[in-house]
Scaffold this motif. Structure first.
Motif, PDB file in Angstrom:
ATOM      1  N   GLY A 118       0.814  -1.210   0.000  1.00  0.00           N
ATOM      2  CA  GLY A 118       0.000   0.000   0.000  1.00  0.00           C
ATOM      3  C   GLY A 118       0.850   1.263   0.000  1.00  0.00           C
ATOM      4  N   GLY A 119       0.557   2.123  -0.923  1.00  0.00           N
ATOM      5  CA  GLY A 119       1.268   3.404  -0.994  1.00  0.00           C
ATOM      6  C   GLY A 119       2.581   3.359  -1.749  1.00  0.00           C
ATOM      7  N   GLN A 120       2.994   2.209  -2.266  1.00  0.00           N
ATOM      8  CA  GLN A 120       4.265   2.124  -2.977  1.00  0.00           C
ATOM      9  C   GLN A 120       4.179   2.696  -4.390  1.00  0.00           C
ATOM     10  OE1 GLN A 120       7.104   1.373  -1.477  1.00  0.00           O
ATOM     11  NE2 GLN A 120       5.839   1.167   0.344  1.00  0.00           N
ATOM     12  N   GLN A 121       2.995   2.733  -4.935  1.00  0.00           N
ATOM     13  CA  GLN A 121       2.807   3.284  -6.269  1.00  0.00           C
ATOM     14  C   GLN A 121       1.870   4.469  -6.163  1.00  0.00           C
ATOM     15  OE1 GLN A 121       1.628   0.564  -9.411  1.00  0.00           O
ATOM     16  NE2 GLN A 121       0.439   2.188 -10.381  1.00  0.00           N
ATOM     17  N   PRO A 122       2.399   5.668  -6.287  1.00  0.00           N
ATOM     18  CA  PRO A 122       1.533   6.842  -6.206  1.00  0.00           C
ATOM     19  C   PRO A 122       0.457   6.801  -7.295  1.00  0.00           C
ATOM     20  CG  PRO A 122       3.851   7.476  -6.151  1.00  0.00           C
ATOM     21  CD  PRO A 122       3.797   6.012  -6.479  1.00  0.00           C
ATOM     22  N   GLY A 123      -0.761   7.106  -6.909  1.00  0.00           N
ATOM     23  CA  GLY A 123      -1.857   7.141  -7.863  1.00  0.00           C
ATOM     24  C   GLY A 123      -2.389   5.774  -8.257  1.00  0.00           C
ATOM     25  N   PHE A 124      -1.969   4.735  -7.560  1.00  0.00           N
ATOM     26  CA  PHE A 124      -2.443   3.391  -7.885  1.00  0.00           C
ATOM     27  C   PHE A 124      -3.950   3.286  -7.712  1.00  0.00           C
ATOM     28  CE2 PHE A 124      -3.676  -0.856  -6.371  1.00  0.00           C
ATOM     29  CZ  PHE A 124      -3.371  -1.584  -7.503  1.00  0.00           C
TER      30      PHE A 124
END
Length: 187
Positions: free
Chosen positions: A175-181
Motif C-alpha cells: 500500500g502506498g508504494q505506487q503513487p496514484g495506484f
C-alpha cells in the motif's frame, strides 16, 4: 386448414424454438451428460492434480537465464526492494499457484515447492523478516511435519485460506508504494 394458415404462428414461435431444441437434446442425452459432469465435477474438485501437463513438469529455468540489469537502490539496505518487479510478480504468481495446487490435491512436495519459491521471492524483495515471511515459514514448517494422509479436503481449504491471508498481508505492505495506484477502473 393448410400449412399456409399456420405460417404466422410458426413465425411468431421461431424465436422460442432454440430453447425448446436445447431442452429436448439435454433431456435426450441426460444420462451421458450426468456421467460426464460427475466424472469432471465430482467431489467439488474441478481439475485434479496431475490432469494437466503443466502439473507434471515445472520449468525450473524460468528467470534463471535472464540477465540481472543494474538497478538503483531506492532506499536504505533494510528497505524493501520494490524495484525487483520480477520477484514481486513471481511472488504473487507462486502464492496463487501454491494455494490452487493444494486445493487441487497436489502431493505434499509440490506444496512445499510453492512455499519455498514464495519465500525466496519475499527474501529477494528484502522482506525475509516481515510478518508475511514468518507466516510462510510457519506454514512450511507445519506442512513439513504432517503426513501426506492428513492433507484432506478440509485441511487443503484451510491451508489455501492461510496462503490468501499471506497475500493480503503483502498487499498491505505494498500500500502506498505506487503513487496514484487504482485497484480498479472505477476507483
Amino acid at each position: 386448414m393448410s400449412i399456409h394458415d399456420l405460417t404466422p404462428l410458426i413465425i411468431a414461435l421461431a424465436p422460442y424454438s432454440w430453447p425448446v431444441t436445447v431442452l429436448i437434446l439435454a433431456w435426450s442425452f441426460r444420462n451421458r451428460i450426468k456421467e460426464i459432469t460427475e466424472a469432471k465435477f465430482g467431489d467439488k474438485v474441478y481439475v485434479r492434480w496431475g490432469q494437466v501437463p503443466s502439473d507434471l513438469k515445472s520449468d525450473e529455468t524460468i528467470g534463471a537465464v535472464l540477465p540481472h540489469p543494474a538497478t538503483k537502490q531506492l532506499g536504505s539496505p533494510s528497505d524493501p526492494k520494490w524495484e525487483n518487479v520480477g520477484n514481486l510478480f513471481w511472488l504473487g504468481a507462486d502464492l496463487d499457484w501454491t494455494a490452487q495446487t493444494a486445493l487441487r490435491g497436489a502431493p505434499k512436495e509440490r506444496i512445499l515447492h510453492g512455499l519455498t519459491q514464495s519465500y525466496h521471492h519475499l527474501s529477494e524483495l528484502g522482506l525475509a523478516e516481515s510478518a508475511p515471511a514468518k507466516q510462510l515459514a510457519l506454514l512450511k514448517s507445519e506442512i513439513g511435519s504432517l503426513p501426506e494422509t492428513t492433507l484432506d479436503r478440509t485441511w487443503r481449504s484451510a491451508f489455501s485460506e492461510r496462503i490468501y491471508a499471506v497475500t493480503r498481508a503483502i498487499n498491505a505492505l505494498l500500500g502506498g508504494q505506487q503513487p496514484g495506484f487504482r485497484s480498479s477502473p472505477q476507483s
